[in-house]
Motif scaffolding. Structure first.
Motif, PDB file in Angstrom:
ATOM      1  N   PRO A 123       0.859  -1.096  -0.169  1.00  0.00           N
ATOM      2  CA  PRO A 123       0.014  -0.124   0.058  1.00  0.00           C
ATOM      3  C   PRO A 123       0.857   1.304   0.057  1.00  0.00           C
ATOM      4  O   PRO A 123       0.591   2.348  -0.649  1.00  0.00           O
ATOM      5  N   LEU A 124       1.952   1.186   0.537  1.00  0.00           N
ATOM      6  CA  LEU A 124       2.758   2.321   0.664  1.00  0.00           C
ATOM      7  C   LEU A 124       3.256   2.846  -0.745  1.00  0.00           C
ATOM      8  O   LEU A 124       3.277   3.885  -0.998  1.00  0.00           O
ATOM      9  N   LEU A 125       3.890   1.639  -1.574  1.00  0.00           N
ATOM     10  CA  LEU A 125       4.155   2.045  -2.839  1.00  0.00           C
ATOM     11  C   LEU A 125       3.075   2.450  -3.572  1.00  0.00           C
ATOM     12  O   LEU A 125       3.330   3.352  -4.549  1.00  0.00           O
ATOM     13  N   LEU A 126       1.804   1.791  -3.533  1.00  0.00           N
ATOM     14  CA  LEU A 126       0.781   2.286  -4.487  1.00  0.00           C
ATOM     15  C   LEU A 126       0.668   3.890  -4.268  1.00  0.00           C
ATOM     16  O   LEU A 126       0.484   4.515  -5.087  1.00  0.00           O
ATOM     17  N   GLU A 127       0.508   4.163  -3.054  1.00  0.00           N
ATOM     18  CA  GLU A 127       0.331   5.425  -2.398  1.00  0.00           C
ATOM     19  C   GLU A 127       1.323   6.356  -3.023  1.00  0.00           C
ATOM     20  O   GLU A 127       0.956   7.241  -3.639  1.00  0.00           O
ATOM     21  N   ALA A 128       2.581   5.940  -3.032  1.00  0.00           N
ATOM     22  CA  ALA A 128       3.685   6.562  -3.276  1.00  0.00           C
ATOM     23  C   ALA A 128       3.603   6.998  -4.895  1.00  0.00           C
ATOM     24  O   ALA A 128       4.030   8.015  -5.441  1.00  0.00           O
ATOM     25  N   ILE A 129       3.379   5.907  -5.587  1.00  0.00           N
ATOM     26  CA  ILE A 129       3.298   5.996  -7.135  1.00  0.00           C
ATOM     27  C   ILE A 129       2.557   6.882  -7.609  1.00  0.00           C
ATOM     28  O   ILE A 129       2.564   7.752  -8.414  1.00  0.00           O
ATOM     29  N   LEU A 130       1.219   6.848  -6.854  1.00  0.00           N
ATOM     30  CA  LEU A 130       0.213   7.852  -7.321  1.00  0.00           C
ATOM     31  C   LEU A 130       0.359   9.160  -6.893  1.00  0.00           C
ATOM     32  O   LEU A 130       0.272  10.213  -7.570  1.00  0.00           O
ATOM     33  N   ALA A 131       1.120   9.357  -5.888  1.00  0.00           N
ATOM     34  CA  ALA A 131       1.428  10.633  -5.526  1.00  0.00           C
ATOM     35  C   ALA A 131       2.773  11.077  -6.137  1.00  0.00           C
ATOM     36  O   ALA A 131       3.065  12.447  -5.592  1.00  0.00           O
ATOM     37  N   ARG A 132       3.457  10.356  -6.737  1.00  0.00           N
ATOM     38  CA  ARG A 132       4.944  10.658  -7.262  1.00  0.00           C
ATOM     39  C   ARG A 132       5.561  11.000  -6.407  1.00  0.00           C
ATOM     40  O   ARG A 132       6.601  11.800  -6.410  1.00  0.00           O
ATOM     41  N   ASP A 133       5.591  10.425  -5.363  1.00  0.00           N
ATOM     42  CA  ASP A 133       6.592  10.446  -4.319  1.00  0.00           C
ATOM     43  C   ASP A 133       7.960   9.688  -4.395  1.00  0.00           C
ATOM     44  O   ASP A 133       7.986   8.568  -4.205  1.00  0.00           O
TER      45      ASP A 133
END
Lengths: 356, 272, 324
Positions: C274-284
């Protein structure tokens, strides 16, 4: 190619499934975007043959529903009015392969029949599942086509020309194989523009899915090419002055056909699943276009999960397809006789867990 | 008279497949081979497995580039030609392989197989090609109705006849037969070798007949060359080699050839 | 030894290649974390520029990559825009959660698959084997998304299991035994989903390689010598079947960090997924890079581990690898 009976059986099974989805307009009673705000989250309706007075009717019927007193999501049947089901009715227009039609398999006159329930906007789930299948299946099929095309091209180039070209291509393939495919999928999709039209989103999904999986087919094709190009009939053709292109086209490529077909049977369901996963997470096909994935997206809301179990049904839609395709792949492989460990490791993973 | 084929000091090295060995090591398949064949005669090349016979065949047919040396065909050095010129010369030199099951694409029909050389060289119309293919079937003694059959439906002997027909499609002057009879049953071998002799006299062909079987060589060849470990160790007219072999390789090969039963032995077998 | 060194170099190449790919990819695609901020009228453009300079987003690509590479070499994985904290500790906690799940699931899966697969191979073609094969075929046909969602609904309808998260609210107030029980309850569903998804392929591979080993001529020779079946199976056949299984085990280890993404998202398990998904979506960017690197290290380490195991277990590889 000699066809086994097992293979034909499963092929027929799959064709029937695909025809049903392709003719979604006929099998679905309603238009998938048609809303009915009066009946949100309706559970699947019961179809009766015996009425409350224990009379048997040949024509199946159902009772329309209304909200129970004092409740906002509990329904009860209105047993006073029985609405009969009609078959081959005329209802909302649709297009079957470009031909307009109004014929539906079944429907009802005065009330809407929700065989699989409705969603938050009162849209018929059965219709949405059938139409959604068109999108998901198409994405899977097109994605598999892209992957196999890329894989065949690269595999043949690497296997036939050998040398440094082969080394580089196979190193890149190894890189792609090493990457966890789900990550790659998300990253590829998410790093591309997110707010696009549904058609563009669909195409993007297809391209992304297609570009993720080329490495395995490429390796398999390369293996076939390596063994075929040393065969005497290829040498003989070269002895007649054949060009590289001729050899690839007439002798080598046909030998890869069985590998490509088996890969197709394995990849299509995986890619349909990929589309479902992407759409489920909001990275795929957006509303109001329905795909099996975004139909499942509502399950991420807790209240839906608890109270409206029928919203899970789109997930089951893919199971017969998996069954059909994997059995087909199995039948193909037994015919080729390639049930060795090395190859099963290469060709058989189908869950994100066991796939590297 | 100028020899049709003249091979001079042909050397062929193969780079090792095993990348772990040092780059200096290589496999020497041909270690300075020289021979010549007069037109419309047959030279038999005899040797055991691994002596380099097949490599020589491939080089002569321009399917493998030699490391050094020359191959003169009617006075032209084929090894030195560029790809295009080689392609134009190919119809003149054709190869018949040992295993027809491998050299004929099993999925193709006999007709497709015979006409393939014509298709590749872009000769004649489709109708003309079919006609020529049928005539070739006649020549090699195959019934015309086999034309529509797939290669894997034919027997070993039929397949090899088909391979010969295919090799003749472009009207070659030199036919290299790489152990072409070795995979066949004895009786079939006899039939096919007679066919080859007939074809030679009717079409004026020159043969390079590669074999490990001295008896076969004796039957078909005018000259015999003996090969051992990539070199020609002895060569000369058939009679000379058979009755007065000088090299020990020749002698051991001759000794290993099975001889037909002596009269008294066959008598004993019948009465037992 | 040189063989292992080559494999290690190979692994390093993979890591390098993947990090480069990921970096290029995220840097070249349109959009960055700060696009959202730009749309917000309350944040002054100057602030955004300052932030970009701080994260060095305005430097040329190769510079940024090299900078990141050197930082990684020092164990610094960068800074998360979204969480406003260094990436490394963030990843560690999440990775730990993921591993808790995947290691348990993997152990469970192997513990069930090994005996089933071996038994199935021993009774090849007979009723028992057919039952196991049908069961695995049935499971194979249900993809992991369907399985995970199904289990979730089961949890919700029966109320036997919590429907998400690592632990319940008020965890800290519980006694150690209660804490353990709470954790186990939360873990059951995701572990079940992962194990069930892995089981069919695992059983099939084990069955296939043991069956193939049992078909080998040397087994038949042993049978003719009168060696009892049990000894045959465990002493002889298993050893021959070991190679592909060890490779499989290595692969399994390799996917410990990356294979559970979907299940974690569906079951709301606070892992790396979930962290990675979030980060990908937020371009983090740095979280994505760090996360991918983490998973890749595992993957590559898993393969290397398999290589080492094979090297140790199979004398043929040792001989082939030794200098001539």
């Amino acid at each position: 190619m000699r066809i086994s009976r097992n293979f034909t059986n499963w092929l027929v099974f799959l064709v029937v499934l695909h025809v049903i989805i392709a003719a979604a307009g006929f099998f679905a009673p309603y238009d998938p975007v048609e809303q009915d705000r009066d009946h949100p989250y309706l559970p699947p309706m019961h179809i009766h043959m015996m009425d409350a007075q224990a009379h048997f009717h040949f024509r199946p019927f159902f009772y329309p529903v209304r909200l129970r007193e004092g409740s906002f999501d509990q329904y009860e049947e209105d047993t006073a009015h029985a609405v009969p089901l009609h078959f081959f009715t005329h209802a909302a227009p649709y297009r079957l392969l470009g031909i307009p039609s109004r014929l539906h398999l079944f429907g009802a006159a005065d009330a809407r029949v929700y065989l699989l329930g409705s969603d938050a906007y009162g849209r018929d789930q059965l219709s949405r599942i059938l139409y959604g299948g068109q999108i998901s299946l198409l994405a899977g099929l097109l994605g598999a086509a892209v992957t196999l095309f890329l894989g065949a091209l690269i595999g043949m180039a690497a296997g036939y020309y050998g040398g440094w070209r082969d080394d580089i291509l196979m190193r890149i393939a190894e890189l792609f194989l090493a990457l966890p495919w789900l990550y790659l999928l998300f990253a590829l999709r998410a790093f591309l523009p997110l707010a696009v039209s549904p058609i563009q989103a669909f195409l993007l999904v297809v391209i992304v899915i297609g570009m993720v999986g080329w490495a395995r087919p490429a390796r398999l094709v390369r293996g076939v090419v390596l063994s075929v190009k040393e065969r005497d009939f290829v040498r003989a053709a070269r002895g007649f002055g054949a060009s590289d292109f001729y050899l690839l086209r007439r002798h080598i490529f046909p030998e890869t056909a069985s590998v490509l077909l088996t890969q197709a049977a394995i990849l299509v369901p995986q890619f349909v699943l990929a589309e479902m996963t992407l759409s489920f997470l909001g990275l795929g096909v957006p509303e109001p276009m329905s795909s099996w994935g975004n139909l499942l997206a509502t399950l991420q809301q807790y209240n839906v999960l608890v109270s409206y179990w029928w919203m899970y049904l789109p997930a089951l839609a893919i199971v017969p397809f998996f069954l059909g395709y994997l059995s087909l792949a199995s039948a193909l492989r037994h015919r080729i006789g390639a049930y060795k460990i090395g190859e099963t490791l290469e060709t058989e993973d189908n869950s994100s867990w066991s796939r590297t | 008279m100028q020899p049709l084929l003249k091979v001079e000091n042909l050397v062929k090295h193969y780079a090792p497949r095993n990348s772990r060995s040092s780059s200096r090591e290589h496999l020497t398949a041909l270690d300075g081979v020289s021979l010549s064949i007069a037109p419309q005669t047959t030279l038999a090349l005899v040797g055991e497995s691994g002596s380099g016979k097949s490599t020589l065949a491939l080089c002569i047919a321009c399917l493998e580039p030699p490391t050094s040396g020359s191959i003169w065909f009617e006075g032209i050095d084929v090894a030195a030609l560029n790809k295009n010129s080689q392609r134009q010369l190919r119809p003149q030199i054709q190869l018949v392989f040992q295993d027809p099951a491998a050299s004929l694409n099993p999925r193709w029909t006999a007709l497709d197989l015979i006409t393939e050389p014509l298709v590749i060289q872009r000769r004649f119309s489709k109708a003309e090609r079919t006609l020529r293919a049928l005539k070739l079937l006649d020549r090699v003694g195959l019934p015309r109705k086999l034309a529509a059959r797939r290669a894997d439906e034919l027997s070993g002997g039929q397949k090899q006849r088909l391979a010969i027909a295919r090799a003749l499609a472009l009207g070659p002057k030199l036919l290299v037969l790489d152990e072409a009879l070795s995979a066949l049953d004895c009786s079939v071998q006899a039939q096919i070798s007679n066919l080859l002799l007939d074809l030679q006299s009717s079409l004026g062909l020159t043969y390079l007949f590669i074999t490990h079987d001295f008896a076969m060589a004796a039957h078909v060849a005018d000259q015999i060359a003996v090969m051992h470990r990539g070199r020609i160790v002895e060569s000369g007219p058939t009679e000379t080699i058979l009755h007065k072999p000088s090299h020990r390789t020749t002698r051991s090969l001759l000794a290993a050839t099975p001889r037909p039963l002596e009269p008294q032995h066959s008598h004993a077998l019948v009465n037992a | 030894m040189r063989y292992l060194l080559r494999r290690a170099l190979h692994a390093a190449f993979l890591l390098f290649g993947v990090s480069l790919l990921t970096f290029l990819f995220s840097a070249l695609t349109p959009g960055s974390y700060f696009d959202e901020m730009r749309l917000n009228p309350q944040i002054a453009p100057a602030t955004i520029l300052a932030l970009r300079a701080q994260y060095q987003l305005d430097r040329p690509l190769p510079v940024r990559y090299l900078h990141w590479l050197t930082a990684v070499a020092h164990g610094e994985l960068g800074f998360s825009f979204a969480y406003n904290s260094p990436v490394a500790p963030l990843l560690w906690t999440r990775a730990r959660n993921t591993l808790l799940l995947t290691v348990t699931a993997m152990l469970l899966a192997w513990l069930v698959a090994l005996p089933l697969g071996i038994w199935s191979a021993a009774k090849f073609g007979r009723a028992a084997d057919r039952i196991v094969s049908s069961a695995t075929a049935a499971l194979l046909v249900v993809p992991d998304l369907v399985l995970a969602l199904g289990l979730l609904i089961l949890a919700v309808r029966t109320g036997w299991f919590p429907t998400g998260g690592l632990v319940s609210v008020g965890f800290d107030a519980l006694s150690p035994l209660q804490k353990f029980r709470d954790l186990v309850l939360h873990m059951t569903l995701p572990v079940a989903a992962l194990a069930l998804a892995a089981l069919p392929t695992l059983i099939r591979h084990i069955r296939a390689s043991v069956a193939e080993a049992l078909e080998a001529p040397f087994i038949r020779a042993a049978v003719s010598h009168g060696i009892p079946h049990r000894k045959l199976l465990f002493g002889y056949a298993l050893r021959a079947a070991a190679n592909p299984l060890i490779a499989l085990f290595g692969f399994s280890v390799g996917t410990l960090l990356s294979g559970s993404l979907l299940v974690e998202v569906v079951m709301s398990w606070p892992g790396l997924g979930p962290l990675l998904l979030e980060a990908i979506l937020a371009r983090d960017l740095y979280v994505v890079l760090g996360g991918v690197l983490f998973s890749m290290i595992f993957l590559v380490a898993g393969n290397l581990f398999a290589d080492v195991l094979l090297f140790w277990a199979d004398p043929r590889i040792r001989i082939e690898a030794s200098p001539k």
